[in-house]
Design a protein around this motif. Structure first.
Motif, mmCIF file in Angstrom:
data_model
loop_
_atom_site.group_PDB
_atom_site.id
_atom_site.type_symbol
_atom_site.label_atom_id
_atom_site.label_comp_id
_atom_site.label_asym_id
_atom_site.label_seq_id
_atom_site.Cartn_x
_atom_site.Cartn_y
_atom_site.Cartn_z
ATOM 1 N N GLY A 271 -37.340 103.826 -15.913
ATOM 2 C CA GLY A 271 -38.735 104.201 -15.672
ATOM 3 C C GLY A 271 -39.262 105.134 -16.742
ATOM 4 O O GLY A 271 -40.376 104.958 -17.254
ATOM 5 N N SER A 272 -38.453 106.138 -17.098
ATOM 6 C CA SER A 272 -38.871 107.071 -18.144
ATOM 7 C C SER A 272 -38.998 106.358 -19.479
ATOM 8 O O SER A 272 -39.948 106.595 -20.245
ATOM 9 N N GLY A 273 -38.065 105.451 -19.769
ATOM 10 C CA GLY A 273 -38.136 104.691 -21.014
ATOM 11 C C GLY A 273 -39.377 103.822 -21.093
ATOM 12 O O GLY A 273 -40.022 103.714 -22.146
ATOM 13 N N LEU A 274 -39.713 103.183 -19.987
ATOM 14 C CA LEU A 274 -40.929 102.359 -19.955
ATOM 15 C C LEU A 274 -42.165 103.192 -20.287
ATOM 16 O O LEU A 274 -43.033 102.768 -21.072
ATOM 17 N N LEU A 275 -42.257 104.368 -19.686
ATOM 18 C CA LEU A 275 -43.431 105.219 -19.899
ATOM 19 C C LEU A 275 -43.455 105.799 -21.313
ATOM 20 O O LEU A 275 -44.521 105.939 -21.919
ATOM 21 N N LEU A 276 -42.276 106.140 -21.849
ATOM 22 C CA LEU A 276 -42.230 106.604 -23.229
ATOM 23 C C LEU A 276 -42.615 105.478 -24.186
ATOM 24 O O LEU A 276 -43.270 105.712 -25.205
ATOM 25 N N GLY A 277 -42.197 104.254 -23.852
ATOM 26 C CA GLY A 277 -42.632 103.111 -24.659
ATOM 27 C C GLY A 277 -44.137 102.935 -24.620
ATOM 28 O O GLY A 277 -44.772 102.639 -25.637
ATOM 29 N N ALA A 278 -44.728 103.147 -23.434
ATOM 30 C CA ALA A 278 -46.183 103.051 -23.304
ATOM 31 C C ALA A 278 -46.877 104.123 -24.139
ATOM 32 O O ALA A 278 -47.884 103.859 -24.806
ATOM 33 N N ALA A 279 -46.347 105.351 -24.098
ATOM 34 C CA ALA A 279 -46.929 106.435 -24.902
ATOM 35 C C ALA A 279 -46.875 106.091 -26.385
ATOM 36 O O ALA A 279 -47.845 106.292 -27.121
ATOM 37 N N THR A 280 -45.738 105.561 -26.832
ATOM 38 C CA THR A 280 -45.590 105.190 -28.232
ATOM 39 C C THR A 280 -46.468 104.004 -28.588
ATOM 40 O O THR A 280 -46.930 103.878 -29.732
ATOM 41 N N ALA A 281 -46.717 103.116 -27.621
ATOM 42 C CA ALA A 281 -47.587 101.968 -27.855
ATOM 43 C C ALA A 281 -49.050 102.374 -27.936
ATOM 44 O O ALA A 281 -49.894 101.576 -28.331
ATOM 45 N N VAL A 282 -49.350 103.608 -27.537
ATOM 46 C CA VAL A 282 -50.692 104.152 -27.753
ATOM 47 C C VAL A 282 -50.756 104.790 -29.130
ATOM 48 O O VAL A 282 -51.646 104.508 -29.936
ATOM 49 N N LYS A 283 -49.776 105.664 -29.405
ATOM 50 C CA LYS A 283 -49.738 106.360 -30.693
ATOM 51 C C LYS A 283 -48.287 106.643 -31.063
ATOM 52 O O LYS A 283 -47.543 107.249 -30.282
ATOM 53 N N ALA A 284 -47.885 106.207 -32.245
ATOM 54 C CA ALA A 284 -46.477 106.172 -32.627
ATOM 55 C C ALA A 284 -45.750 107.517 -32.561
ATOM 56 O O ALA A 284 -44.592 107.563 -32.133
ATOM 57 N N PRO A 285 -46.342 108.654 -32.977
ATOM 58 C CA PRO A 285 -45.587 109.905 -32.968
ATOM 59 C C PRO A 285 -45.109 110.353 -31.588
ATOM 60 O O PRO A 285 -44.243 111.226 -31.497
ATOM 61 N N LEU A 286 -45.651 109.760 -30.511
ATOM 62 C CA LEU A 286 -45.206 110.148 -29.170
ATOM 63 C C LEU A 286 -43.767 109.726 -28.912
ATOM 64 O O LEU A 286 -43.172 110.121 -27.898
ATOM 65 N N VAL A 287 -43.168 108.977 -29.827
ATOM 66 C CA VAL A 287 -41.749 108.649 -29.717
ATOM 67 C C VAL A 287 -40.906 109.916 -29.703
ATOM 68 O O VAL A 287 -39.782 109.927 -29.197
ATOM 69 N N LEU A 288 -41.457 111.008 -30.229
ATOM 70 C CA LEU A 288 -40.726 112.279 -30.265
ATOM 71 C C LEU A 288 -40.409 112.801 -28.866
ATOM 72 O O LEU A 288 -39.465 113.579 -28.697
ATOM 73 N N PHE A 289 -41.185 112.407 -27.865
ATOM 74 C CA PHE A 289 -40.887 112.833 -26.501
ATOM 75 C C PHE A 289 -39.560 112.259 -26.020
ATOM 76 O O PHE A 289 -38.988 112.734 -25.046
ATOM 77 N N GLY A 290 -39.079 111.230 -26.682
ATOM 78 C CA GLY A 290 -37.792 110.665 -26.310
ATOM 79 C C GLY A 290 -36.613 111.527 -26.688
ATOM 80 O O GLY A 290 -35.479 111.255 -26.256
ATOM 81 N N ALA A 291 -36.842 112.585 -27.477
ATOM 82 C CA ALA A 291 -35.738 113.449 -27.901
ATOM 83 C C ALA A 291 -35.038 114.095 -26.719
ATOM 84 O O ALA A 291 -33.806 114.198 -26.691
ATOM 85 N N GLY A 292 -35.811 114.535 -25.716
ATOM 86 C CA GLY A 292 -35.210 115.179 -24.551
ATOM 87 C C GLY A 292 -34.353 114.228 -23.748
ATOM 88 O O GLY A 292 -33.234 114.569 -23.340
ATOM 89 N N LEU A 293 -34.866 113.037 -23.516
ATOM 90 C CA LEU A 293 -34.104 112.049 -22.762
ATOM 91 C C LEU A 293 -32.858 111.633 -23.528
ATOM 92 O O LEU A 293 -31.775 111.471 -22.946
ATOM 93 N N ALA A 294 -32.976 111.479 -24.844
ATOM 94 C CA ALA A 294 -31.817 111.106 -25.655
ATOM 95 C C ALA A 294 -30.738 112.179 -25.593
ATOM 96 O O ALA A 294 -29.538 111.870 -25.537
ATOM 97 N N TRP A 295 -31.173 113.442 -25.565
ATOM 98 C CA TRP A 295 -30.178 114.516 -25.553
ATOM 99 C C TRP A 295 -29.437 114.613 -24.220
ATOM 100 O O TRP A 295 -28.205 114.658 -24.189
ATOM 101 N N VAL A 296 -30.162 114.635 -23.124
ATOM 102 C CA VAL A 296 -29.497 114.815 -21.830
ATOM 103 C C VAL A 296 -28.668 113.597 -21.442
ATOM 104 O O VAL A 296 -27.764 113.702 -20.608
ATOM 105 N N ALA A 297 -28.962 112.448 -22.050
ATOM 106 C CA ALA A 297 -28.199 111.231 -21.730
ATOM 107 C C ALA A 297 -27.160 110.919 -22.801
ATOM 108 O O ALA A 297 -26.590 109.827 -22.822
#
Length: 524
Positions: A271-297
């Motif tokens: 679910g979080s990945g889907l929403l982060l993908g949506a954010a990035t599909a609006v504007k590419a730099p929002l991929v940076l929000f994935g850093a937190g999820l990548a770290w804890v996982a």
């Protein structure tokens, strides 16, 4: 008693300055077309509603400068008041945010022409063409009424936004038809919904921590800088951040605020990945929000794969639907150099012209270096937020070093910032927002301002003041990291986490530090 009076004074200053700042923004928009407000035709009973006061360039510029400084001072006073124990009824802050959003939604765009670009791209899509191939200039030559209003500087530039952003622009155009004014209104409606989503999500995530909760509303909900970027200027960044905040909410309050979030379930990860993908599909730099999820996982390949699959699915579907042109535009315009970039301080001092080919490389290296420094030398309490701190570190590293910046890009900073304990980083972020903001005032007309000295002053701000301010902010962050002087004294209250034992593992590994920020060259 003296301490209580100072807290009360700070609270009154907060509400007064923020209220005045928002009122000025609404007033400039309601006054009609000017150097700070886009020119659109009336649409009968439909918003946007405005008079035709024909405000002078100097009047508009002065008013927006006052709004910027009052708003920033109001937020600063609010942070001081919260730190001193101010706990106003949250429902009133939320209500104030709602009123501000509605007021700014029903007046024309202020401080930027980007919404005219959005309207043109949406109109192109509504007519059955690809905004990644067809330009606003071609729409104008077809004598389309929306194309006639497209800003001159971007008439020959196809869309540089993600497919989901284009979908919202298409939807607004379908509702607005041949009217750019009504199309802009619907674009503002989408932004208003996104802004409200962020307000309510941040409120829910911080509900158990009163100081952090009020801090969140001061930094986002009633922050004139955020309202200016998302509602007055109508920038698509607000939509992207709305999806990114929902991605945090899906992880849950415990995961976002816990020192040790533990394992994340596959459903939450997807679910979080889907929403982060949506954010990035609006504007590419929002991929940076994935850093937190990548770290804890990081210790669970299954969780990382589930989140990655969710994000990749959204991006793949969006770009397949948008066509090859969307991918090409993103790749070809994945970098850029803004006129107020901080690196020009160095090449202007050396007497050389702008070395465009080298600035983006320098910025990329600086991004990695600052990211490593922030991860290794964080402010107090940051390591107790293993989801939030990697996000903020990655965003700060990109926004503070990129050669292409706009003040509305800072909306990415303020969302993760609300979760951190108060520190001098707050003042650096606010100061940088002012430095970047002044370069975009009045924002609609930036050439041939009258009187002539106003145009000369504007050029000086863009060429020297804003870049120097951005460079000072970068230097301040580096100094804070190196010295550890994040606070004059340790803050008190529940917003401060317990210190981490010396044996705790530091955040950051070679994979996590190699995050790639898509520096999209876009009108806004």
């Amino acid at each position: 008693m003296r301490a209580e009076r100072l807290t009360r004074l700070a609270a009154i200053t907060t509400l007064t300055f923020i209220g005045l700042s928002i009122a000025i923004l609404v007033g400039v928009g309601a006054a009609g077309p000017s150097a700070g407000t886009v020119r659109v035709h009336r649409a009968g009973a439909w918003p946007p509603w405005f008079a035709s006061l024909h405000l002078a360039d100097l009047t508009v510029t002065a008013a927006l400068w006052v709004a910027l400084f009052l708003g920033t001072a109001g937020v600063a006073a609010g942070l001081v008041a919260v730190r001193r124990g101010w706990r106003p009824p949250v429902r009133w802050l939320v209500a104030g945010a709602v009123v501000a959003v509605i007021a700014l939604a029903v007046v024309p765009a202020v401080g930027s022409t980007d919404m005219l670009d959005y309207a043109a791209y949406g109109r192109i899509a509504a007519l059955g063409h690809s905004p990644y191939l067809m330009t606003p200039e071609q729409l104008r030559l077809a004598r389309d009424p929306v194309g006639q209003l497209a800003p001159y500087l971007w008439q020959n530039v196809p869309s540089v936004y993600g497919p989901l952003a284009t979908a919202t622009q298409w939807a607004a155009s379908e509702l607005g038809g041949r009217s750019a004014a009504v199309t802009i209104f619907w674009l503002k409606v989408w932004n208003g919904v996104a802004f409200a989503v962020v307000v309510l999500t941040l409120d829910g995530l911080t509900r158990t921590r009163p100081a952090m909760r009020v801090r969140a509303h001061v930094l986002w909900s009633v922050n004139p800088l955020m309202l200016w970027a998302v509602m007055a200027g109508g920038h698509v960044d607000g939509l992207a951040v709305g999806f990114a905040v929902l991605a945090l909410a899906v992880l849950g309050r415990t995961v976002v605020l816990a020192r040790d979030p533990g394992r994340i379930g596959l459903v939450r990860a997807v679910g979080s990945g889907l929403l982060l993908g949506a954010a990035t599909a609006v504007k590419a730099p929002l991929v940076l929000f994935g850093a937190g999820l990548a770290w804890v996982a990081r210790r669970s390949p299954r969780t990382q794969a589930a989140a990655g699959a969710g994000g990749a699915a959204v991006l793949a579907a969006g770009y397949l639907a948008a066509g090859r042109g969307a991918v090409t535009d993103t790749v070809q315009r994945g970098y850029g150099v803004a006129g107020d970039n901080l690196w020009q301080v160095f090449y202007r001092a050396s007497g050389f012209g702008p070395p465009f080919r080298h600035i983006t490389l320098i910025a990329a290296l600086a991004f990695v270096a600052l990211g490593v420094l922030l991860i290794r030398r964080p402010p107090p309490g940051a390591l107790d937020l293993p989801v939030i701190w990697p996000v903020l570190a990655a965003i700060l590293a990109w926004t503070y070093t990129s050669s292409l910046q706009r003040p509305w890009f800072d909306v990415m900073i303020y969302v993760p910032l609300v979760f951190l304990p108060p520190s001098r980083l707050d003042w650096v972020v606010l100061g940088r927002s002012v430095a970047g903001g002044v370069a975009y005032i009045p924002g609609v007309i930036v050439a041939h301002l009258h009187p002539a000295w106003l145009q000369s002053g504007y050029t000086t701000v863009v060429s020297y003041v804003a870049p120097s301010g951005r460079l000072l902010a970068l230097a301040a962050v580096i100094v804070l990291c190196l010295t550890g002087a994040w606070n004059r004294r340790r803050p008190s209250g529940e917003a401060v986490s317990q210190p981490i034992p010396a044996t705790a593992a530091p955040i950051g590994g070679p994979v996590e530090l190699a995050l790639v920020a898509a520096n999209s060259r876009m009108p806004g």
